[in-house]
Design a protein around this motif. Structure first.
Motif, PDB file in Angstrom:
ATOM      1  N   ASN A   1       0.685  -1.302   0.004  1.00 25.90           N
ATOM      2  CA  ASN A   1      -0.134   0.005  -0.051  1.00 25.90           C
ATOM      3  C   ASN A   1       0.915   1.172  -0.043  1.00 25.90           C
ATOM      4  OD1 ASN A   1      -2.682  -1.104  -0.242  1.00 25.90           O
ATOM      5  ND2 ASN A   1      -2.861  -1.309   2.073  1.00 25.90           N
ATOM      6  N   VAL A   2       2.160   1.366   0.746  1.00 22.13           N
ATOM      7  CA  VAL A   2       2.862   2.529   0.915  1.00 22.13           C
ATOM      8  C   VAL A   2       3.246   2.430  -0.638  1.00 22.13           C
ATOM      9  CG1 VAL A   2       5.113   3.322   1.413  1.00 22.13           C
ATOM     10  CG2 VAL A   2       3.614   2.130   3.209  1.00 22.13           C
ATOM     11  N   MET A   3       3.734   1.726  -1.277  1.00 24.85           N
ATOM     12  CA  MET A   3       4.329   1.628  -2.732  1.00 24.85           C
ATOM     13  C   MET A   3       3.399   2.466  -3.628  1.00 24.85           C
ATOM     14  SD  MET A   3       7.425   1.295  -2.837  1.00 24.85           S
ATOM     15  CE  MET A   3       7.649   1.306  -4.596  1.00 24.85           C
ATOM     16  N   LEU A   4       2.086   1.556  -3.797  1.00 25.48           N
ATOM     17  CA  LEU A   4       0.920   1.804  -4.630  1.00 25.48           C
ATOM     18  C   LEU A   4       0.288   3.208  -4.542  1.00 25.48           C
ATOM     19  CD1 LEU A   4      -0.515  -1.473  -5.136  1.00 25.48           C
ATOM     20  CD2 LEU A   4       1.246  -0.731  -6.383  1.00 25.48           C
ATOM     21  N   LYS A   5      -0.012   3.543  -3.065  1.00 24.80           N
ATOM     22  CA  LYS A   5      -0.714   4.534  -2.828  1.00 24.80           C
ATOM     23  C   LYS A   5      -0.031   6.126  -2.308  1.00 24.80           C
ATOM     24  CE  LYS A   5      -4.885   1.993  -1.980  1.00 24.80           C
ATOM     25  NZ  LYS A   5      -5.833   1.661  -0.657  1.00 24.80           N
ATOM     26  N   TYR A   6       1.109   5.665  -1.808  1.00 25.42           N
ATOM     27  CA  TYR A   6       1.951   6.918  -1.415  1.00 25.42           C
ATOM     28  C   TYR A   6       3.048   7.075  -2.302  1.00 25.42           C
ATOM     29  CZ  TYR A   6      -0.422   6.020   3.136  1.00 25.42           C
ATOM     30  OH  TYR A   6      -1.447   5.797   3.913  1.00 25.42           O
ATOM     31  N   VAL A   7       4.200   6.268  -2.580  1.00 23.49           N
ATOM     32  CA  VAL A   7       5.399   6.370  -3.243  1.00 23.49           C
ATOM     33  C   VAL A   7       5.128   6.838  -4.760  1.00 23.49           C
ATOM     34  CG1 VAL A   7       7.650   5.463  -4.043  1.00 23.49           C
ATOM     35  CG2 VAL A   7       6.642   5.206  -1.873  1.00 23.49           C
ATOM     36  N   LEU A   8       4.355   5.994  -5.208  1.00 23.42           N
ATOM     37  CA  LEU A   8       3.990   6.316  -6.501  1.00 23.42           C
ATOM     38  C   LEU A   8       3.256   7.659  -7.225  1.00 23.42           C
ATOM     39  CD1 LEU A   8       2.601   2.758  -8.104  1.00 23.42           C
ATOM     40  CD2 LEU A   8       4.907   3.920  -8.331  1.00 23.42           C
ATOM     41  N   PRO A   9       2.369   8.115  -6.424  1.00 25.80           N
ATOM     42  CA  PRO A   9       1.895   9.436  -6.680  1.00 25.80           C
ATOM     43  C   PRO A   9       2.844  10.613  -6.309  1.00 25.80           C
ATOM     44  CG  PRO A   9       0.382   8.471  -4.733  1.00 25.80           C
ATOM     45  CD  PRO A   9       1.394   7.473  -5.407  1.00 25.80           C
ATOM     46  N   VAL A  10       3.501  10.393  -5.283  1.00 26.48           N
ATOM     47  CA  VAL A  10       4.407  11.405  -4.746  1.00 26.48           C
ATOM     48  C   VAL A  10       5.329  11.488  -5.797  1.00 26.48           C
ATOM     49  CG1 VAL A  10       6.268  12.195  -2.920  1.00 26.48           C
ATOM     50  CG2 VAL A  10       3.947  11.417  -2.487  1.00 26.48           C
ATOM     51  N   MET A  11       5.853  10.538  -6.274  1.00 24.84           N
ATOM     52  CA  MET A  11       7.301  10.450  -7.214  1.00 24.84           C
ATOM     53  C   MET A  11       6.912  10.494  -8.658  1.00 24.84           C
ATOM     54  SD  MET A  11       9.642  10.595  -4.954  1.00 24.84           S
ATOM     55  CE  MET A  11      11.039  10.326  -5.950  1.00 24.84           C
TER      56      MET A  11
END
Length: 433
Positions: free
Chosen positions: A159-169
């Motif tokens: 969830n961190v990768m899909l919902k946090y890291v991807l949109p931020v980066m």
């Protein structure tokens, strides 16, 4: 400041003329006279968007750190339709624009083509030798620290990768959060707005941290001069290659050619995604991911003439400067403002900060290893990936006093954002299908 620059001209119109048009459109909607076709929907969406954009760009702090008029247009639209302030038939018409007519994909086609073709060919080619690894360093650092912070608050690494890291980066809003939400909808069948409403919240929080940390890195550079090229150079040895394209005169025919080229690239992406090579290693590859790859190859090969490249950039600039408001209002229509407010929690704030710090550390370390100044690499390959795209780049470079590195910042937002879309296409297909 001259008197001419003080005059308010929304969309280039005199304020009174633009205001009169908006009043007419709103009156037509209030009486039910406004049509629910593309023309009527565009008129109402632009009226809402232009008003919010003009207000949002003038609110102190909000215009510099939160996202200005675009974010305000999204939030106001979500509020208007969450509480049914605007008649339902117009909400349905706007959903038609975004879903059935798929204006979102139409918008993204020109953004991808123009933004990549706008890069100087030599910069595009040489960047792969050093700058692209620095971007990956930032992505890796953001992922690692983001996951660690997520574990503290009970958020799974997936969830961190899909919902946090991807949109931020992901290269900002129009180039990152918006197409990521479209890929999410394609893969899962869930509404794009459900992903976007959370993604824009995390991205907005991260954008604030990116600007603040850019100012901190400027101070670090003043204390450690050997760590920076003083805003004029990224490479420690061997010179610089951040040059702008030469000015090219663009005709109406050139714009037509760029238009056809963009939709042609989209057709090529669809051909591979739906027929020739829909999966790689069992993972579905989105048409936008294929499109990015092919546009980058053609741009690096120098196949497209300068006049068409310039025209593609002009088309992309038109869409991002004007029609992005239609996107923001359209996405807001399908967003529940109550659910959006619930997303702003201490955990989300800490995870967003961890992602930004990870991007700084990762891009600085890898940048140094490939011959870059670590501070300038952290600002361009790190923070200019973790902000709101074009406007975020300007805010970050302004806070860091490194506007001379704008070409690198744009490389992060364009190619870096494209890399994230490819990664997102793979991860969505692997974990959410």
């Amino acid at each position: 400041m001259s008197e001419e620059t003080k005059v308010v001209k929304p969309y280039g119109l005199q304020w009174w003329l633009c205001g009169a048009i908006m009043l007419i459109v709103i009156a037509a909607a209030a009486t039910g006279a406004l049509s629910t076709d593309l023309a009527g929907s565009f008129a109402l969406m632009l009226s809402i968007g232009i008003l919010c954009n003009e207000i949002g760009e003038r609110i102190p702090f909000w215009n510099s750190y939160v996202g200005g008029g675009l974010v305000l247009a999204f939030l106001v639209s979500a509020f208007l339709f969450t509480y049914n302030i605007i008649p339902q038939k117009y909400a349905d018409a706007m959903v038609m624009v975004m879903d059935e007519a798929d204006f979102l994909s139409f918008f993204i086609i020109f953004l991808i083509t123009g933004s990549i073709l706008a890069l100087d060919r030599k910069l595009l080619i040489r960047s792969f030798a050093g700058y692209i690894p620095a971007i990956f360093g930032g992505l890796l650092g953001a992922g690692v620290l983001g996951i660690l912070a997520g574990l503290i608050f009970g958020v799974s690494p997936t969830n961190v990768m899909l919902k946090y890291v991807l949109p931020v980066m992901g290269g900002g809003n129009g180039a990152g959060a918006v197409p990521l939400s479209q890929i999410y909808e394609t893969v899962t069948g869930d509404a794009a707005a459900n992903y976007y409403s959370f993604a824009i919240t995390i991205l907005t929080i991260a954008n604030i941290f990116a600007i603040l940390t850019a100012a901190i890195l400027r101070k670090v550079g003043e204390m450690k001069p050997s760590w920076t090229g003083n805003g004029t150079n990224l490479i420690r040895k061997g010179g610089d290659f951040a040059t702008e394209d030469k000015k090219v005169k663009v005709s109406m025919k050139d714009l037509g050619g760029a238009f056809f080229l963009a939709v042609g690239f989209y057709a090529l992406g669809r051909l591979f995604a739906k027929a020739l090579l829909p999966t790689i290693g069992g993972v579905a590859i989105h048409q936008f991911a294929y499109m990015i790859i092919f546009v980058a190859i053609v741009a690096a090969a120098g196949i497209v003439p300068d006049n068409i490249r310039a025209a593609a950039k002009k088309l992309q600039s038109f869409f991002t400067a004007n029609l992005i408001l239609i996107i923001m209002v359209g996405v807001g229509v399908d967003t529940n403002i109550i659910e959006l407010a619930k997303a702003i929690t201490p955990g989300n704030v800490v995870i967003a900060l961890a992602i930004v710090i990870g991007a700084i550390i990762g891009s600085a370390i890898v940048g140094y290893l490939v011959g870059f100044f670590p501070i300038d690499s952290a600002i361009t390959a790190g923070l200019c990936m973790a902000n709101r795209g074009g406007s975020g780049d300007l805010a970050v470079l302004g806070a860091a006093k490194r506007m001379g590195l704008i070409a690198y910042a744009q490389l992060s937002s364009r190619l870096g954002g494209g890399i994230v879309l490819i990664i997102g296409s793979i991860l969505f297909g692997a974990f959410l299908k």
